[in-house]
Design a protein around this motif. Structure first.
Motif, PDB file in Angstrom:
ATOM      1  N   PHE A 264      26.640  38.051  48.396  1.00  0.00           N
ATOM      2  CA  PHE A 264      27.791  37.155  48.377  1.00  0.00           C
ATOM      3  C   PHE A 264      27.368  35.728  48.706  1.00  0.00           C
ATOM      4  O   PHE A 264      27.862  34.769  48.110  1.00  0.00           O
ATOM      5  CB  PHE A 264      28.853  37.641  49.368  1.00  0.00           C
ATOM      6  CG  PHE A 264      29.521  38.923  48.966  1.00  0.00           C
ATOM      7  CD1 PHE A 264      30.533  38.920  48.015  1.00  0.00           C
ATOM      8  CD2 PHE A 264      29.136  40.130  49.512  1.00  0.00           C
ATOM      9  CE1 PHE A 264      31.158  40.098  47.632  1.00  0.00           C
ATOM     10  CE2 PHE A 264      29.740  41.319  49.130  1.00  0.00           C
ATOM     11  CZ  PHE A 264      30.759  41.301  48.185  1.00  0.00           C
ATOM     12  N   SER A 265      26.461  35.577  49.664  1.00  0.00           N
ATOM     13  CA  SER A 265      25.978  34.245  50.020  1.00  0.00           C
ATOM     14  C   SER A 265      25.266  33.587  48.852  1.00  0.00           C
ATOM     15  O   SER A 265      25.507  32.416  48.532  1.00  0.00           O
ATOM     16  CB  SER A 265      25.029  34.345  51.225  1.00  0.00           C
ATOM     17  OG  SER A 265      24.518  33.086  51.567  1.00  0.00           O
TER      18      SER A 265
ATOM     19  N   LEU B 124      25.656  34.312  45.725  1.00  0.00           N
ATOM     20  CA  LEU B 124      26.644  34.083  44.667  1.00  0.00           C
ATOM     21  C   LEU B 124      27.401  32.787  44.916  1.00  0.00           C
ATOM     22  O   LEU B 124      27.575  31.959  44.004  1.00  0.00           O
ATOM     23  CB  LEU B 124      27.619  35.263  44.602  1.00  0.00           C
ATOM     24  CG  LEU B 124      28.776  35.143  43.608  1.00  0.00           C
ATOM     25  CD1 LEU B 124      28.261  35.208  42.182  1.00  0.00           C
ATOM     26  CD2 LEU B 124      29.806  36.239  43.848  1.00  0.00           C
ATOM     27  N   ILE B 125      27.864  32.592  46.145  1.00  0.00           N
ATOM     28  CA  ILE B 125      28.668  31.411  46.470  1.00  0.00           C
ATOM     29  C   ILE B 125      27.841  30.136  46.376  1.00  0.00           C
ATOM     30  O   ILE B 125      28.269  29.133  45.796  1.00  0.00           O
ATOM     31  CB  ILE B 125      29.273  31.562  47.878  1.00  0.00           C
ATOM     32  CG1 ILE B 125      30.306  32.696  47.881  1.00  0.00           C
ATOM     33  CG2 ILE B 125      29.926  30.256  48.326  1.00  0.00           C
ATOM     34  CD1 ILE B 125      30.783  33.078  49.262  1.00  0.00           C
ATOM     35  N   ASP B 126      26.637  30.158  46.943  1.00  0.00           N
ATOM     36  CA  ASP B 126      25.812  28.944  46.979  1.00  0.00           C
ATOM     37  C   ASP B 126      25.234  28.576  45.619  1.00  0.00           C
ATOM     38  O   ASP B 126      25.272  27.404  45.217  1.00  0.00           O
ATOM     39  CB  ASP B 126      24.658  29.126  47.967  1.00  0.00           C
ATOM     40  CG  ASP B 126      25.087  28.922  49.407  1.00  0.00           C
ATOM     41  OD1 ASP B 126      26.184  28.382  49.638  1.00  0.00           O
ATOM     42  OD2 ASP B 126      24.325  29.328  50.309  1.00  0.00           O
TER      43      ASP B 126
ATOM     44  N   TYR C  41      25.450  30.460  42.365  1.00  0.00           N
ATOM     45  CA  TYR C  41      26.061  30.791  41.078  1.00  0.00           C
ATOM     46  C   TYR C  41      27.449  30.182  40.857  1.00  0.00           C
ATOM     47  O   TYR C  41      27.793  29.822  39.729  1.00  0.00           O
ATOM     48  CB  TYR C  41      26.150  32.311  40.921  1.00  0.00           C
ATOM     49  CG  TYR C  41      24.842  32.980  40.610  1.00  0.00           C
ATOM     50  CD1 TYR C  41      24.431  33.195  39.292  1.00  0.00           C
ATOM     51  CD2 TYR C  41      24.006  33.418  41.628  1.00  0.00           C
ATOM     52  CE1 TYR C  41      23.230  33.826  39.001  1.00  0.00           C
ATOM     53  CE2 TYR C  41      22.799  34.052  41.349  1.00  0.00           C
ATOM     54  CZ  TYR C  41      22.415  34.248  40.042  1.00  0.00           C
ATOM     55  OH  TYR C  41      21.226  34.867  39.751  1.00  0.00           O
ATOM     56  N   THR C  42      28.243  30.084  41.921  1.00  0.00           N
ATOM     57  CA  THR C  42      29.615  29.612  41.751  1.00  0.00           C
ATOM     58  C   THR C  42      29.707  28.231  41.098  1.00  0.00           C
ATOM     59  O   THR C  42      30.572  28.015  40.247  1.00  0.00           O
ATOM     60  CB  THR C  42      30.365  29.622  43.097  1.00  0.00           C
ATOM     61  OG1 THR C  42      30.461  30.964  43.569  1.00  0.00           O
ATOM     62  CG2 THR C  42      31.776  29.063  42.938  1.00  0.00           C
TER      63      THR C  42
ATOM     64  N   ALA D   6      35.310  28.991  39.373  1.00  0.00           N
ATOM     65  CA  ALA D   6      36.094  29.847  40.263  1.00  0.00           C
ATOM     66  C   ALA D   6      36.594  31.110  39.559  1.00  0.00           C
ATOM     67  O   ALA D   6      36.549  32.206  40.132  1.00  0.00           O
ATOM     68  CB  ALA D   6      37.283  29.062  40.826  1.00  0.00           C
TER      69      ALA D   6
ATOM     70  N   THR E  78      33.695  33.606  38.924  1.00  0.00           N
ATOM     71  CA  THR E  78      33.232  34.153  40.206  1.00  0.00           C
ATOM     72  C   THR E  78      34.208  35.193  40.731  1.00  0.00           C
ATOM     73  O   THR E  78      33.803  36.263  41.203  1.00  0.00           O
ATOM     74  CB  THR E  78      33.067  33.031  41.243  1.00  0.00           C
ATOM     75  OG1 THR E  78      32.106  32.083  40.765  1.00  0.00           O
ATOM     76  CG2 THR E  78      32.591  33.592  42.577  1.00  0.00           C
ATOM     77  N   SER E  79      35.509  34.900  40.646  1.00  0.00           N
ATOM     78  CA  SER E  79      36.524  35.857  41.093  1.00  0.00           C
ATOM     79  C   SER E  79      36.466  37.139  40.274  1.00  0.00           C
ATOM     80  O   SER E  79      36.566  38.248  40.814  1.00  0.00           O
ATOM     81  CB  SER E  79      37.920  35.232  40.982  1.00  0.00           C
ATOM     82  OG  SER E  79      38.048  34.102  41.824  1.00  0.00           O
TER      83      SER E  79
ATOM     84  N   MET F 157      33.456  39.183  41.418  1.00  0.00           N
ATOM     85  CA  MET F 157      33.651  39.801  42.728  1.00  0.00           C
ATOM     86  C   MET F 157      34.623  40.973  42.654  1.00  0.00           C
ATOM     87  O   MET F 157      34.467  41.973  43.354  1.00  0.00           O
ATOM     88  CB  MET F 157      34.136  38.752  43.734  1.00  0.00           C
ATOM     89  CG  MET F 157      33.100  37.685  44.031  1.00  0.00           C
ATOM     90  SD  MET F 157      33.633  36.449  45.246  1.00  0.00           S
ATOM     91  CE  MET F 157      33.590  37.430  46.748  1.00  0.00           C
TER      92      MET F 157
END
Length: 243
Positions: free
Chosen positions: A27-28, A30-32, A34-35, A40, A43-44, A47
């Motif tokens: 998740f870290s 992905l957020i840093d 890939y997002t 948004a 990414t949603s 997830m």
């Protein structure tokens, strides 16, 4: 707008396959990393697909319909299809269409591929360039520093000055001792009773601290259940001594 030339519709079924246990560091990453590239919505969508299989397990989800995804994500079907294609192109999703042997009804299998580790991500020229274009050179370097730069905090370089952690009564100074008074067998007493001894152990690992110089006798009496014979020890003479 046709959905990929009628290739897929919201009524079509799908399953999600997870081939590697999802970990918190995924998740870290992905957020840093890939997002900024995915956006948004994508990414949603990713997830939600990850969440189809219990956390940390390798399995295949039960069958669902694409229209369920539309409601869960509050996104239109064309946006969901676009998000799927982006995930496929970026290497986070593999999609296979199956057909029933008799009815020929389609079902889609989405295999979730975990995000790359930071060192793998930054070794990819394509992903690195995409990230730079989205966040800019300065933020790109900050992200690299987060994962690879040497830490500039070394405790040996400093001398401990003092502890500044606030105590309970310093923060909740308006909470009177009478408000915390717990009557045995009352509704409040029943509500706060632990379910088992393990919870007592957990609570003891996170004690609430009070400042000694701000000792509030009413506060202490309220914090301790009347099931304990505290009043016998806290007579006026003892109270005067403590204060």
């Amino acid at each position: 707008m046709s959905y990929l030339l009628n290739e897929i519709t919201p009524q079509d079924a799908y399953v999600v396959r997870v081939i590697e246990p999802i970990q918190m560091n995924h998740f870290s990453n992905l957020i840093d990393l890939y997002t900024p590239i995915l956006g948004a919505n994508t990414t949603s969508f990713y997830m939600v697909l990850m969440n189809h299989v219990p956390f940390g397990q390798v399995d295949v989800s039960k069958m669902n319909l694409h229209r369920t995804l539309m409601g869960q994500l509050n996104l239109s079907f064309p946006i969901i299809i676009k998000s799927r294609k982006i995930l496929e192109a970026i290497g986070l999703l593999k999609s296979i269409r199956f057909k029933h042997r008799e009815s020929e009804e389609p079902i889609y299998e989405y295999t979730v591929i975990p995000p790359l580790k930071p060192n793998q991500f930054f070794q990819s020229d394509i992903l690195s360039v995409l990230l730079i274009n989205r966040v800019g050179k300065t933020n790109f370097l900050l992200l690299k520093d987060k994962y690879f730069a040497e830490k500039n905090w070394t405790e040996d370089m400093y001398i401990k000055d003092k502890e500044i952690t606030k105590s309970f009564d310093e923060v909740f100074d308006t909470l009177l001792g009478s408000e915390l008074k717990i009557t045995p067998h009352s509704e409040l007493h029943q509500l706060i009773q632990p379910y088992d001894k393990e919870k007592l152990t957990e609570a003891s690992n996170h004690p609430i601290h009070l400042k000694h110089q701000l000792l509030d006798i009413d506060f202490i009496k309220g914090m301790v259940s009347e099931l304990l014979p505290l009043h016998k020890q806290l007579d006026q003479k003892m109270v005067d001594l403590l204060q």
